[in-house]
Design a protein around this motif. Structure first.
Motif, PDB file in Angstrom:
ATOM      1  N   VAL A   1       2.310   2.169  20.526  1.00  0.00           N
ATOM      2  CA  VAL A   1       3.528   2.026  21.195  1.00  0.00           C
ATOM      3  C   VAL A   1       2.946   2.622  22.676  1.00  0.00           C
ATOM      4  CG1 VAL A   1       5.498   3.466  21.713  1.00  0.00           C
ATOM      5  CG2 VAL A   1       4.936   2.956  19.152  1.00  0.00           C
ATOM      6  N   THR A   2       3.336   1.854  23.432  1.00  0.00           N
ATOM      7  CA  THR A   2       3.223   2.146  24.976  1.00  0.00           C
ATOM      8  C   THR A   2       4.533   2.386  25.576  1.00  0.00           C
ATOM      9  OG1 THR A   2       3.587  -0.202  25.440  1.00  0.00           O
ATOM     10  CG2 THR A   2       1.299   0.334  24.888  1.00  0.00           C
ATOM     11  N   LEU A   3       4.096   2.818  26.985  1.00  0.00           N
ATOM     12  CA  LEU A   3       5.688   3.020  27.742  1.00  0.00           C
ATOM     13  C   LEU A   3       6.210   1.889  27.980  1.00  0.00           C
ATOM     14  CD1 LEU A   3       7.119   5.066  29.366  1.00  0.00           C
ATOM     15  CD2 LEU A   3       5.605   4.769  31.231  1.00  0.00           C
TER      16      LEU A   3
ATOM     17  N   TYR B   1       9.859  -1.105  11.115  1.00  0.00           N
ATOM     18  CA  TYR B   1       8.849  -0.590   9.671  1.00  0.00           C
ATOM     19  C   TYR B   1       7.630   0.247  10.194  1.00  0.00           C
ATOM     20  CZ  TYR B   1      11.515  -2.506   5.650  1.00  0.00           C
ATOM     21  OH  TYR B   1      12.742  -2.697   4.616  1.00  0.00           O
ATOM     22  N   LYS B   2       6.922  -0.476  11.106  1.00  0.00           N
ATOM     23  CA  LYS B   2       5.807   0.021  12.091  1.00  0.00           C
ATOM     24  C   LYS B   2       5.914   1.300  12.517  1.00  0.00           C
ATOM     25  CE  LYS B   2       3.063  -3.952  12.491  1.00  0.00           C
ATOM     26  NZ  LYS B   2       2.039  -5.054  13.284  1.00  0.00           N
ATOM     27  N   ILE B   3       6.889   1.438  13.272  1.00  0.00           N
ATOM     28  CA  ILE B   3       7.477   2.766  13.703  1.00  0.00           C
ATOM     29  C   ILE B   3       7.750   3.687  12.983  1.00  0.00           C
ATOM     30  CG2 ILE B   3       9.041   4.150  15.359  1.00  0.00           C
ATOM     31  CD1 ILE B   3       9.047   1.384  16.959  1.00  0.00           C
ATOM     32  N   LEU B   4       8.523   3.532  11.748  1.00  0.00           N
ATOM     33  CA  LEU B   4       8.667   4.576  10.605  1.00  0.00           C
ATOM     34  C   LEU B   4       7.524   4.833   9.916  1.00  0.00           C
ATOM     35  CD1 LEU B   4      12.138   3.233   9.248  1.00  0.00           C
ATOM     36  CD2 LEU B   4      11.702   5.135  10.890  1.00  0.00           C
ATOM     37  N   LEU B   5       6.470   3.861   9.608  1.00  0.00           N
ATOM     38  CA  LEU B   5       5.353   4.232   8.993  1.00  0.00           C
ATOM     39  C   LEU B   5       4.484   5.215   9.860  1.00  0.00           C
ATOM     40  CD1 LEU B   5       3.477   3.769   6.412  1.00  0.00           C
ATOM     41  CD2 LEU B   5       2.615   1.723   7.697  1.00  0.00           C
ATOM     42  N   GLU B   6       4.174   4.787  10.931  1.00  0.00           N
ATOM     43  CA  GLU B   6       3.451   5.737  11.898  1.00  0.00           C
ATOM     44  C   GLU B   6       4.216   7.124  12.167  1.00  0.00           C
ATOM     45  OE1 GLU B   6       0.458   5.130  13.284  1.00  0.00           O
ATOM     46  OE2 GLU B   6       0.516   3.092  12.093  1.00  0.00           O
ATOM     47  N   ILE B   7       5.263   7.286  12.336  1.00  0.00           N
ATOM     48  CA  ILE B   7       5.897   8.571  12.399  1.00  0.00           C
ATOM     49  C   ILE B   7       5.907   9.312  11.279  1.00  0.00           C
ATOM     50  CG2 ILE B   7       8.517   8.018  12.037  1.00  0.00           C
ATOM     51  CD1 ILE B   7       7.240  10.014  14.978  1.00  0.00           C
TER      52      ILE B   7
ATOM     53  N   PHE C   1      11.863   8.200  18.051  1.00  0.00           N
ATOM     54  CA  PHE C   1      10.546   8.038  17.453  1.00  0.00           C
ATOM     55  C   PHE C   1       9.633   7.543  18.213  1.00  0.00           C
ATOM     56  CE2 PHE C   1      12.433   8.429  12.727  1.00  0.00           C
ATOM     57  CZ  PHE C   1      12.561   9.369  12.939  1.00  0.00           C
ATOM     58  N   SER C   2       9.924   6.477  19.097  1.00  0.00           N
ATOM     59  CA  SER C   2       8.840   5.793  19.904  1.00  0.00           C
ATOM     60  C   SER C   2       8.359   6.814  20.771  1.00  0.00           C
ATOM     61  CB  SER C   2       9.526   4.485  20.697  1.00  0.00           C
ATOM     62  OG  SER C   2       9.851   3.653  19.578  1.00  0.00           O
ATOM     63  N   PHE C   3       9.247   7.503  21.354  1.00  0.00           N
ATOM     64  CA  PHE C   3       8.564   8.516  22.736  1.00  0.00           C
ATOM     65  C   PHE C   3       7.763   9.659  21.761  1.00  0.00           C
ATOM     66  CE2 PHE C   3      11.921   7.552  25.976  1.00  0.00           C
ATOM     67  CZ  PHE C   3      11.118   7.233  26.655  1.00  0.00           C
ATOM     68  N   LYS C   4       8.134   9.889  20.601  1.00  0.00           N
ATOM     69  CA  LYS C   4       7.204  10.905  19.845  1.00  0.00           C
ATOM     70  C   LYS C   4       5.898  10.624  19.586  1.00  0.00           C
ATOM     71  CE  LYS C   4       5.975  14.510  17.760  1.00  0.00           C
ATOM     72  NZ  LYS C   4       5.720  15.753  18.443  1.00  0.00           N
TER      73      LYS C   4
ATOM     74  N   PHE D   1       6.338  15.696  23.472  1.00  0.00           N
ATOM     75  CA  PHE D   1       7.892  15.318  22.978  1.00  0.00           C
ATOM     76  C   PHE D   1       8.143  15.646  21.332  1.00  0.00           C
ATOM     77  CE2 PHE D   1      11.199  12.383  21.538  1.00  0.00           C
ATOM     78  CZ  PHE D   1      12.070  12.179  22.672  1.00  0.00           C
ATOM     79  N   TYR D   2       9.123  16.492  21.296  1.00  0.00           N
ATOM     80  CA  TYR D   2       9.299  17.146  19.905  1.00  0.00           C
ATOM     81  C   TYR D   2      10.900  17.119  19.302  1.00  0.00           C
ATOM     82  CZ  TYR D   2       5.299  19.722  21.860  1.00  0.00           C
ATOM     83  OH  TYR D   2       4.068  20.067  22.519  1.00  0.00           O
TER      84      TYR D   2
END
Length: 493
Positions: free
Chosen positions: A181-183, A205-211, A282-285, A292-293
């Motif tokens: 994930v990039t800015l 799906y990729k974002i959910l898996l990574e988070i 989630f992307s910012f996290k 970022f919390y």
């Protein structure tokens, strides 16, 4: 069945007649306030009418008003009182069923619907509600049965992301260069969402898996250090109001390592752009894991998501498997954050158990749906009250705690104050308990009806003095709040 009752009370004699007349007059004023959406005034007036001459109708009308202000515990109590005053008053059972449904207590709601259809066997509307509630009860029973299957894999293990093809005509944001994930990706994602388009499921799906992989390694209580010369932003409930979330970033700047944020739960439900909100958060996290919390709220749970829209929205924009994946991720969200060893931030509030320590919070096993009592439940559900001591929750879950409870907790743990969210406030924030309990709520004009401001808090590391920024709601596409909510809840409330 969402209307208030207009029916008149039987007239008595003498002083009783006078009280009935006062009650009737006050009830009429309350009904007018309810119709205008001024539920707090309606509650006040119904209460005065009840004091003058209590009836089942008045308790049922105040019950629906409490439901509209999310005081579900009070709504449940009033509906029960209406039934006690008149066992044949069908609307009392409807009101209590609505309260039970709002709490995710579907079996109890089903019993009240059964009472209605027994009393009115030819009422098609009652039969429909009874049938729909029965479907929910059976669905939950089925899901519980398959959940105990030891061979059943979680979504994170079963989904084959690499096998998901990206169609040639998809022109939206892509995760490339090692799927990092990039800015630029997050900026593109926000613009894509502004145009009411959907992120491709492969990247979702990729974002959910990574988070999920990241959150699994985090403790239940996160320690956050704010350097003396730096500022830190705390936001409250967002509730699927994506365009207001973007407005926060417009006012306060995008998250970055030099502009850290904490979003304090209830990212989803109610508002109909919840998927957009949570995917951006989630992307910012993932982009800024150390600045970022995210805290879990009471709406990052199955029951709330099934009733208030997120589950339906995910299924509409993606599929049921994706909705289940979100549940797995939510179970790993931290429950609270401690800022500079001075300020504890949680979504709900404090505890019915005395002498709770930060170590107790660190030890909470959070990978589950919240129980109906105990520390995890109260972190997500409790509310402050002005008087000392404890009271039953107006929501029907958690507790209400007074300034003495807050003071004792802070002294025990050597903290300055607590920040929590969870409640709509006219100005977007409220300072209570002699400045030691602060509420921040970041969804302005909540559900497009309340008219409240949103707010966020800025803290400077060396001072930790809260400074508040308030703002009005911004326009959004013509998709009403609760558009994806369970249809039976909208019929009841």
């Amino acid at each position: 069945m969402a209307e208030t009752e207009e029916g008149q009370q039987e007239q008595g004699t003498g002083d009783e007649t006078s009280r009935q007349e006062l009650s009737n007059t006050t009830k009429d004023l309350a009904n007018e306030s309810f119709k205008k959406g001024d539920y707090y005034t309606a509650i006040e007036l119904y209460s005065k009418a009840i004091d003058a001459f209590p009836t089942a109708v008045l308790y049922a009308n105040r019950s629906i008003s409490y439901l509209r202000t999310e005081c579900v515990g009070y709504a449940l109590t009033d509906a029960t009182k209406a039934i006690e005053l008149d066992r044949n008053y069908v609307k009392g059972y409807y009101r209590r069923a609505a309260a039970y449904m709002s709490l995710g207590k579907f079996k109890q709601a089903l019993k009240d619907f059964e009472a209605v259809v027994t009393a009115r066997p030819n009422d098609k509307d009652a039969q429909h509600k009874f049938s729909e509630c029965g479907k929910i009860v059976r669905k939950i029973a089925f899901e519980k049965a398959i959940a105990v299957d030891e061979n059943k894999k979680c979504v994170a293990e079963s989904v084959d992301i690499e096998a998901i093809a990206v169609e040639r005509d998809y022109s939206g944001p892509r995760l490339e260069n090692g799927d990092i994930v990039t800015l630029q990706f997050v900026k593109d994602l926000m613009e894509w969402y502004k145009s009411q388009k959907t992120l491709h499921r492969k990247y979702a799906y990729k974002i959910l898996l990574e988070i999920k992989t990241y959150l699994e390694k985090q403790p239940s209580l996160i320690e956050v250090t704010i350097p003396d010369d730096k500022e830190f932003t705390v936001c409250g409930d967002i509730h699927g109001q994506f365009y207001d979330l973007i407005n926060i970033f417009t006012i306060n700047g995008l998250p970055s390592e030099s502009n850290p944020y904490l979003f304090n739960g209830d990212f989803v439900d109610r508002g109909s752009f919840s998927v957009e909100c949570i995917m951006v958060l989630f992307s910012f996290k993932l982009l800024y894991p150390n600045s970022f919390y995210l805290s879990r709220g009471n709406h990052e749970t199955i029951n709330m998501n099934q009733m208030y829209g997120f589950d339906g929205e995910v299924k509409a924009k993606y599929n049921a498997q994706m909705a289940e994946f979100f549940t797995e991720v939510y179970n790993w969200l931290p429950l609270c954050h401690c800022l500079n060893n001075r300020v504890l931030v949680m979504h709900g509030g404090l505890f019915s158990t005395k002498d709770v320590t930060l170590d107790d919070l660190r030890c909470i096993d959070r990978n589950r749906q919240p129980p109906e009592e105990g520390l995890m439940c109260e972190l997500l559900w409790s509310d402050p009250q002005p008087q000392n001591g404890y009271s039953p929750s107006k929501r029907g879950v958690g507790i209400q705690f007074g300034p003495d409870v807050t003071d004792a907790f802070l002294r025990k743990n050597k903290l300055d104050y607590v920040i929590r969210s969870h409640e709509v406030k006219p100005e977007g924030y409220e300072i209570a308990h002699d400045g030691k309990c602060i509420t921040v709520f970041s969804a302005p004009n909540y559900c497009d009806t309340i008219g409240n401001k949103g707010a966020f808090i800025r803290l400077k590391g060396d001072q930790m003095v809260p400074k508040f920024t308030t703002y009005e709601a911004v326009p959004h596409p013509d998709i009403r709040p609760m558009a994806y909510a369970n249809s039976i809840l909208s019929m009841l409330c």
